[in-house]
Design an enzyme around this catalytic site. Structure first.
Site, short mmCIF file in Angstrom:
data_model
loop_
_atom_site.label_atom_id
_atom_site.label_comp_id
_atom_site.label_asym_id
_atom_site.label_seq_id
_atom_site.Cartn_x
_atom_site.Cartn_y
_atom_site.Cartn_z
N HIS A 52 17.67 -121.89 -8.16
CA HIS A 52 18.70 -121.27 -7.32
C HIS A 52 19.01 -122.20 -6.16
CE1 HIS A 52 17.88 -116.82 -8.59
NE2 HIS A 52 17.75 -117.66 -9.62
N GLU A 54 19.30 -121.70 -3.01
CA GLU A 54 18.43 -121.52 -1.85
C GLU A 54 17.04 -122.11 -2.10
OE1 GLU A 54 21.33 -118.05 -2.14
OE2 GLU A 54 19.98 -119.07 -3.52
N CYS A 81 18.80 -113.58 -3.62
CA CYS A 81 18.11 -112.63 -4.50
C CYS A 81 16.70 -112.38 -3.98
CB CYS A 81 18.07 -113.20 -5.92
SG CYS A 81 16.88 -114.55 -6.11
N CYS A 84 14.53 -115.63 -3.76
CA CYS A 84 14.94 -116.51 -2.67
C CYS A 84 14.61 -115.89 -1.32
CB CYS A 84 16.43 -116.82 -2.78
SG CYS A 84 16.82 -117.80 -4.26
#
Length: 158
Positions: A52, A54, A81, A84
């Site tokens: 991801h 992040e 999410c 993260c």
């Protein structure tokens, strides 16, 4: 610089994800008005579910963040999410600024329900949402993964 200027940098990263067929999400981390990490979602292009935007940015900046706990701001085009969010808390990010969350998958509301250990002041994370939301939406809606969610009614259109 302003939240909008840093979010524009995150949008540039999100656009890079479009080229690879990944989720069009971008992230930059800022410390003392300087970008210390910037990247974009690479889940499909790397076949890594943990890639991801992040997570990749936090990994890129981890040494700097360790030396400056509770001082950096993370800008992301899509609300983080749960995975993260956990990494953001553990990385001691001071503030998260995001653009959109079209499917209510964002986890920043978890801040109110953290275990006692993570309710210490050092784990406090400020949150700002809706920065350049229209621009974030326009990039996100172009992504191939997004089109599948739209078709199945899992993401709402504006």
């Amino acid at each position: 610089m302003t939240d909008e200027s840093f979010m524009k940098e995150a949008l540039t990263e999100a656009s890079a994800s479009l080229q690879n067929g990944d989720w069009p999400i971008g992230c930059v981390i800022v410390l003392d008005d300087k970008i210390i990490a910037k990247t974009h979602n690479q889940v499909y292009s790397t076949k890594d579910k943990l890639a991801h935007a992040e997570m990749l940015a936090l990994k890129e900046a981890q040494d700097i963040l360790r030396d400056s706990p509770g001082e950096a701001t993370l800008y992301t085009t899509y609300e983080p999410c749960p995975m993260c969010f956990g990494a953001i808390i553990l990385s001691r990010i001071k503030r998260v600024v995001c653009g959109i969350d079209l499917d209510n998958s964002g986890a920043m509301h978890f801040r109110e329900n953290l275990p006692l250990l993570f309710k210490q002041d050092k784990f406090t994370v400020e949150f700002t949402s809706g920065v350049l939301a229209d621009e974030c939406y326009k990039v996100f809606i172009k992504g191939e993964p997004t089109k599948k969610l739209l078709k199945n009614g899992l993401v709402r259109k504006k």
